[in-house]
Write a protein that holds these residues in place. Structure first.
Motif, PDB file in Angstrom:
ATOM      1  N   ASN A 117       0.861  -1.179   0.000  1.00 34.21           N
ATOM      2  CA  ASN A 117       0.000   0.000   0.000  1.00 34.21           C
ATOM      3  C   ASN A 117       0.899   1.232   0.000  1.00 34.21           C
ATOM      4  N   ALA A 118       0.426   2.292  -0.612  1.00 30.66           N
ATOM      5  CA  ALA A 118       1.206   3.518  -0.728  1.00 30.66           C
ATOM      6  C   ALA A 118       0.708   4.581   0.239  1.00 30.66           C
ATOM      7  N   LEU A 119       1.614   5.422   0.706  1.00 38.33           N
ATOM      8  CA  LEU A 119       1.266   6.551   1.561  1.00 38.33           C
ATOM      9  C   LEU A 119       0.933   7.746   0.674  1.00 38.33           C
ATOM     10  N   VAL A 120      -0.156   8.471   1.006  1.00 39.71           N
ATOM     11  CA  VAL A 120      -0.546   9.644   0.216  1.00 39.71           C
ATOM     12  C   VAL A 120      -0.837  10.830   1.131  1.00 39.71           C
ATOM     13  N   LEU A 121      -0.698  12.016   0.567  1.00 40.81           N
ATOM     14  CA  LEU A 121      -1.073  13.254   1.245  1.00 40.81           C
ATOM     15  C   LEU A 121      -2.540  13.504   0.940  1.00 40.81           C
ATOM     16  N   ALA A 122      -3.381  13.453   1.960  1.00 38.35           N
ATOM     17  CA  ALA A 122      -4.826  13.524   1.765  1.00 38.35           C
ATOM     18  C   ALA A 122      -5.430  14.728   2.470  1.00 38.35           C
ATOM     19  N   THR A 123      -6.526  15.218   1.898  1.00 38.76           N
ATOM     20  CA  THR A 123      -7.285  16.329   2.477  1.00 38.76           C
ATOM     21  C   THR A 123      -8.769  16.006   2.368  1.00 38.76           C
ATOM     22  N   PRO A 124      -9.610  16.762   3.069  1.00 46.69           N
ATOM     23  CA  PRO A 124     -11.044  16.598   2.841  1.00 46.69           C
ATOM     24  C   PRO A 124     -11.379  16.916   1.389  1.00 46.69           C
ATOM     25  N   ALA A 125     -12.503  16.412   0.920  1.00 45.96           N
ATOM     26  CA  ALA A 125     -12.933  16.708  -0.445  1.00 45.96           C
ATOM     27  C   ALA A 125     -12.951  18.218  -0.671  1.00 45.96           C
ATOM     28  N   GLY A 126     -12.417  18.639  -1.805  1.00 48.44           N
ATOM     29  CA  GLY A 126     -12.365  20.061  -2.111  1.00 48.44           C
ATOM     30  C   GLY A 126     -11.130  20.765  -1.600  1.00 48.44           C
ATOM     31  N   ASN A 127     -10.355  20.089  -0.753  1.00 46.07           N
ATOM     32  CA  ASN A 127      -9.101  20.644  -0.237  1.00 46.07           C
ATOM     33  C   ASN A 127      -9.289  22.063   0.312  1.00 46.07           C
ATOM     34  N   PRO A 128     -10.167  22.233   1.324  1.00 45.49           N
ATOM     35  CA  PRO A 128     -10.460  23.585   1.833  1.00 45.49           C
ATOM     36  C   PRO A 128      -9.255  24.310   2.417  1.00 45.49           C
ATOM     37  N   GLY A 129      -8.218  23.574   2.841  1.00 48.14           N
ATOM     38  CA  GLY A 129      -7.042  24.222   3.404  1.00 48.14           C
ATOM     39  C   GLY A 129      -6.049  24.693   2.360  1.00 48.14           C
ATOM     40  N   GLY A 130      -6.326  24.399   1.095  1.00 47.57           N
ATOM     41  CA  GLY A 130      -5.431  24.832   0.036  1.00 47.57           C
ATOM     42  C   GLY A 130      -4.060  24.189   0.104  1.00 47.57           C
ATOM     43  N   VAL A 131      -4.015  22.912   0.449  1.00 46.47           N
ATOM     44  CA  VAL A 131      -2.741  22.188   0.535  1.00 46.47           C
ATOM     45  C   VAL A 131      -2.245  21.888  -0.872  1.00 46.47           C
ATOM     46  N   THR A 132      -0.991  22.227  -1.151  1.00 47.99           N
ATOM     47  CA  THR A 132      -0.437  22.017  -2.485  1.00 47.99           C
ATOM     48  C   THR A 132       0.811  21.146  -2.513  1.00 47.99           C
ATOM     49  N   ALA A 133       1.399  20.878  -1.364  1.00 46.89           N
ATOM     50  CA  ALA A 133       2.640  20.110  -1.326  1.00 46.89           C
ATOM     51  C   ALA A 133       2.831  19.511   0.055  1.00 46.89           C
ATOM     52  N   LEU A 134       3.719  18.524   0.146  1.00 55.28           N
ATOM     53  CA  LEU A 134       3.990  17.878   1.427  1.00 55.28           C
ATOM     54  C   LEU A 134       4.501  18.888   2.456  1.00 55.28           C
TER      55      LEU A 134
END
Length: 268
Positions: A117-134
């Motif tokens: 299994n792979a590790l991913v950077l996840a956010t809530p749907a729609g990415n409300p925090g505006g996360v763009t990178a690790l």
């Protein structure tokens, strides 16, 4: 035994599938009890499985008599086995927890790698925090969640963050990846590191993070007994045999094979 090596929402409960919490399983089975299959009384085969396998376990054992799954974080399961909780089969979400179970003398069968299994950077749907990178996990304006360091997803996350030179103080450390994915799906957190399969099942958004590409975890299955009875071996074969119902379920939910390709749904 040689060391094990790895290269590199919606959480429904169907009535016909008995997925017990670890505390409930221990209360029912009792410390020092072996799995029912071991004593030949025709009881259920108790399968302890990592929480990230919840949906796979549902598919494999739905409507099947004679199997009782127990779902929790891998480290919790291993600790319960060491304390005397009864089980017949153990499936962990990394090699370290399986090695610990073998070292403790809780598991006597030979562990088999069944998936990655792979590790991913996840956010809530729609990415409300505006996360763009690790690197955004270090932002003080975001609520960040990780798995606790003693569980496989937390250990893998810490390795990835250390390798990327990212320091952060997580706002929550969850004892299993399902709990973390649930908090993300509910919008209680802005971002976190979860397994790709859990992000998919929880309907999370994922952000491209090349730093995570080499951080994989392996899933291992083993019999608690060195000489498992046929009904226990049948459960192991459900996952370890090519084209088995377990292999098909792992494929359906996006797990990878040991060569980092999708698990084969049919025999090669």
């Amino acid at each position: 035994m040689t060391a094990l090596n790895v290269a590199g929402g919606r959480y429904r409960r169907r009535a016909r599938l008995r997925v017990a919490a670890v505390s409930a399983a221990v209360a029912v089975l009792g410390p020092g009890c072996s799995g029912a299959a071991d004593d030949g009384d025709g009881g259920d085969v108790v399968v302890m499985a990592a929480s990230s396998l919840t949906d796979v376990i549902e598919i494999v054992f739905e409507g099947r008599e004679g199997v009782t799954p127990v779902i929790a974080g891998s480290s919790t399961l291993v600790a319960q086995l060491a304390a005397g909780a009864g089980a017949d089969v153990l499936i962990t979400a990394n090699s370290a927890t399986m090695e610990q179970a073998v070292s403790d003398g809780s598991v006597h069968g030979e562990p088999v790698l069944i998936a990655l299994n792979a590790l991913v950077l996840a956010t809530p749907a729609g990415n409300p925090g505006g996360v763009t990178a690790l690197a955004d996990l270090g932002r003080e304006d975001l609520l960040i969640g990780l798995c606790a360091p003693e569980v496989p997803c937390g250990e893998l996350a810490r390795q990835a963050l250390d390798a990327a030179g990212i320091e952060l103080s997580a706002d929550t450390l969850e004892l299993n990846v399902r709990a973390l994915a649930s908090k993300l799906s509910l919008g209680e957190l802005d971002a976190g590191l979860v397994y790709a399969t859990d992000a998919r099942m929880a309907g999370l958004a994922t952000v491209d993070a090349p730093e995570l590409s080499d951080h994989l975890t392996g899933y291992y299955i083993a019999s608690v007994s060195a000489e498992p009875p046929p009904q226990v071996q049948a459960v192991i074969d459900d996952f370890a045999m090519g084209g088995s119902v377990g292999a098909k379920a792992l494929y359906a939910y996006g797990f990878l094979g040991s060569d980092s390709r999708p698990v084969s749904a049919v025999p090669p």
